[in-house]
Design a protein around this motif. Structure first.
Motif: not given
Length: 506
Positions: A191-194, A218-224, A235-248
Motif C-alpha cells: 500500500v502506498v499512502k498519500i 483517480a485512485v480507483d482508476e490506478i488501483n483497478a 495499491k494507492i490509499e489516500v488519507v484525507f484530512a479536513d483543513s476547515e479552510g483554516d491555515p493553522k
C-alpha cells in the motif's frame, strides 16, 4: 532442574565459540550469583543470541544489496562478506549464481526436488520453479521462457540471477569493468499512502469535497488497472484530512499525516492561504506536495524544493481576464474604460488584486474602485455600495463560494448593474454557486480552467466517469485535483519507489 542445566550448557557452549573473553566474564558472574541472577543471565543470553548480537542477525527491513563477482567466491550481502561454494559464471551472456545463496540472500523460501531436478523460490505472493537443463521456468504456475537453463557445477545448482531477481521485482546492475553483479531488493510495498488536505467542512466544503471525489476517481482508476506496477502492484490509499479552510488547522493536519500516518506525499489544498501553511511542513519533513489549484503568485517565490503546482498562477489568469475584456470591447463595440475590483483579504484575493492593479493600465483600463473585504462576512452591503458609487464599466471579483453567492445577491438587492461582472475562478465555477442563485447567476461570467464541453477524448472520458459516479460534471477545481493526483501517481510509478527524494526528482 536437569532440563534447565542442559539448556544452560548448550548456550554456554555456543557463547564460548563466539567470544572467549565474554564467556569468561559470563561464567564468573553466573557462579557467583544467586538463582535469580543465574536465570536472568540465561534469559539474557537467549535474547541476545536470538537478536543476532553475536553475528546471527536477521535480515534487515530495508533494502537488501547483494554483490557478486564473476569467478570469485567472495560475495557481499549488505556489505557483509559471504564465501560461496561455487563462484558465479557467465553462460550464453547470462550470469548463473548458486541457487541456495541467492535464495537465502533475497529472503525467499527455497526448495529442491531431486526427482524432478527442480528448484523453487517462494517470496510473498511469487513462486518460481526452475528445472535443471530446461529453458522453461514457471512463475505462479505460468510457463515462462528463460535465456539460459539452470545447471549443476561442481555439485552446486546454478541459476540465472537476472531472471529470478527481476521476477520478484528486484533491480539488477552489471558492471562490465569489475564484472560485478549487484542485486537490490527493496521491501515489498503493498500500500502506498498519500495524504490529502482539503476544506471538507465550512463554507469552502463544496470545493474540497469535489476535489476529494476527483482524487478518489483517480485512485480507483490506478488501483483497478493493477496499482503501481513498478512496486509490484501496490495499491494507492489516500488519507484525507479536513483543513476547515483554516491555515493553522491545515498545518497541524500536514504534520500529523506525515509523522503519524506515514504518508509519502501530500495532495492539496485549494486555498492559497492553507497551501502556504502546508508547504513549509512538507519542506521540513522532505515530503513532496502536489498542489492542484492554489494560484497565488507568491507560492512559487519561496524556493520550496518539495512544492509542485499543476496549474498556472494568478499572474497569468488575472491578466488573461483583462485581455479578454479588451477583445470583447473591440468586437462588441461596447466601450470599457473603468474597472472596479472587489476581493477577499486573503493571500488569494490580495495577490489577484495586485495583478489587476499592475496590469490594467497596459490594457487601457482605469481602476476606479479597490474594495477588499473580510472573507466569510455575514453582510457585504457597504462594500457593494462603494462599487456602486464608483459606477465602473466592469466588476472583477476574487471570492470563494459563500462570498460569491452573497456578493451576487447583494448586487441585486442594491440594484447595482455593470456592463460585465467577472469572477476569478474560485466560487464562481462550482455547481453550488448556480444551484444557490438559479437565474440570478445568468450573465455572471467567470475565468475557468476547465469546461465539460472541451473536445478532447480524455477530458470527455474522465468527466463521463465522474458524472456517472457523482451525478454532476467536473469543474475547474476538481478537474485539476484529478490531474494533480495522476501527476503524483505517475511519478511514483516512474521511480518505482516510495523514497520521497526519488519521487521529488521524478
Amino acid at each position: 532442574m536437569s532440563h534447565f542445566i542442559g539448556v544452560f550448557c548448550k548456550l554456554v557452549f555456543m557463547l564460548k565459540s563466539l567470544n572467549v573473553n565474554f564467556f569468561k566474564l559470563f561464567i564468573k558472574i553466573y557462579f557467583r550469583g544467586g538463582d535469580k541472577m543465574k536465570k536472568a543471565l540465561v534469559m539474557l543470553l537467549v535474547v541476545a543470541l536470538l537478536a543476532g548480537a553475536f553475528g546471527f542477525a536477521p535480515a534487515r527491513a530495508g533494502n537488501i544489496v547483494i554483490q557478486m563477482t564473476i569467478g570469485s567466491t567472495k560475495a557481499y550481502v549488505n556489505s557483509k562478506e559471504v564465501i560461496l561454494d561455487q563462484p558465479p559464471v557467465i553462460e550464453n551472456g547470462r550470469t548463473l549464481v548458486p541457487f541456495r545463496f541467492i535464495g537465502e540472500a533475497i529472503g525467499a523460501k527455497i526448495d529442491w526436488d531431486p526427482v524432478k531436478k527442480a528448484v523453487s523460490y517462494i517470496l510473498e505472493d511469487t513462486k518460481i520453479i526452475l528445472i535443471i537443463g530446461s529453458t522453461t521456468a514457471f512463475v505462479n504456475g505460468v510457463a515462462t521462457k528463460i535465456d539460459v537453463a539452470p545447471k549443476i557445477l561442481s555439485g552446486r545448482t546454478m541459476v540465472p540471477v537476472r531472471f529470478i531477481s527481476e521476477t520478484i521485482g528486484a533491480k539488477v546492475d552489471w558492471n562490465s569493468k569489475t564484472r560485478m553483479v549487484t542485486v537490490t531488493v527493496s521491501p515489498v510495498v503493498k500500500v502506498v499512502k498519500i495524504g490529502g488536505i482539503y476544506p471538507l467542512t465550512g463554507p469552502n466544503a463544496p470545493m474540497g469535497i469535489g476535489d476529494k471525489q476527483a482524487i478518489l476517481l483517480a485512485v480507483d482508476e490506478i488501483n483497478a488497472n493493477g496499482g503501481i506496477k513498478s512496486l509490484g502492484g501496490a495499491k494507492i490509499e489516500v488519507v484525507f484530512a479536513d483543513s476547515e479552510g483554516d491555515p493553522k488547522v491545515a498545518m497541524t493536519a500536514a504534520e500529523r499525516l506525515i509523522v503519524k500516518d506515514g504518508v509519502i506525499a501530500i495532495l492539496g489544498s485549494i486555498l492559497s492561504s492553507t497551501t502556504a501553511a502546508i508547504a513549509p511542513v512538507c519542506e521540513k519533513y522532505k515530503t513532496p506536495m502536489v498542489n492542484e489549484g492554489s494560484t497565488s503568485v507568491d507560492l512559487t517565490k519561496h524556493g520550496w524544493k518539495y512544492f509542485f503546482r499543476v496549474t498556472p498562477h494568478d499572474g497569468l489568469y488575472c491578466e488573461s481576464m483583462l485581455s479578454f475584456l479588451k477583445d470583447v470591447s473591440k468586437k462588441s463595440g461596447q466601450e470599457i474604460k473603468t474597472i472596479g475590483i472587489m476581493y477577499e483579504n486573503t493571500l488569494f484575493g490580495k495577490t489577484a488584486a495586485d495583478v489587476w492593479k499592475e496590469k490594467a493600465p497596459a490594457y487601457g483600463f482605469t481602476i476606479v474602485a479597490d474594495v477588499p473585504y473580510s472573507a466569510g462576512s455575514a453582510d457585504l452591503s457597504s462594500e457593494v455600495l462603494v462599487l456602486k458609487k464608483a459606477s465602473p464599466d466592469v466588476i472583477l471579483l476574487a471570492s470563494y463560494v459563500q462570498d460569491s453567492i452573497l456578493i451576487t445577491k447583494t448586487m441585486q438587492t442594491l440594484d447595482f448593474n455593470a456592463k460585465a461582472v467577472m469572477g476569478l475562478d474560485g466560487g464562481f465555477i462550482v455547481p453550488s454557486y448556480i444551484e444557490a442563485l438559479g437565474p440570478l447567476a445568468n450573465y455572471i461570467s467567470a475565468e475557468a480552467r476547465w469546461s465539460p464541453d472541451i473536445k478532447k477524448p480524455l477530458s470527455q472520458k474522465v468527466n463521463a466517469e465522474y458524472y456517472s459516479k457523482y451525478g454532476q460534471n467536473m469543474d475547474g477545481h476538481n478537474a485539476r485535483a484529478y490531474t494533480a493526483a495522476m501527476v503524483l501517481f505517475n511519478a511514483i510509478e516512474e521511480v518505482g519507489s516510495t523514497d520521497k527524494e526519488k519521487i521529488r526528482q521524478a
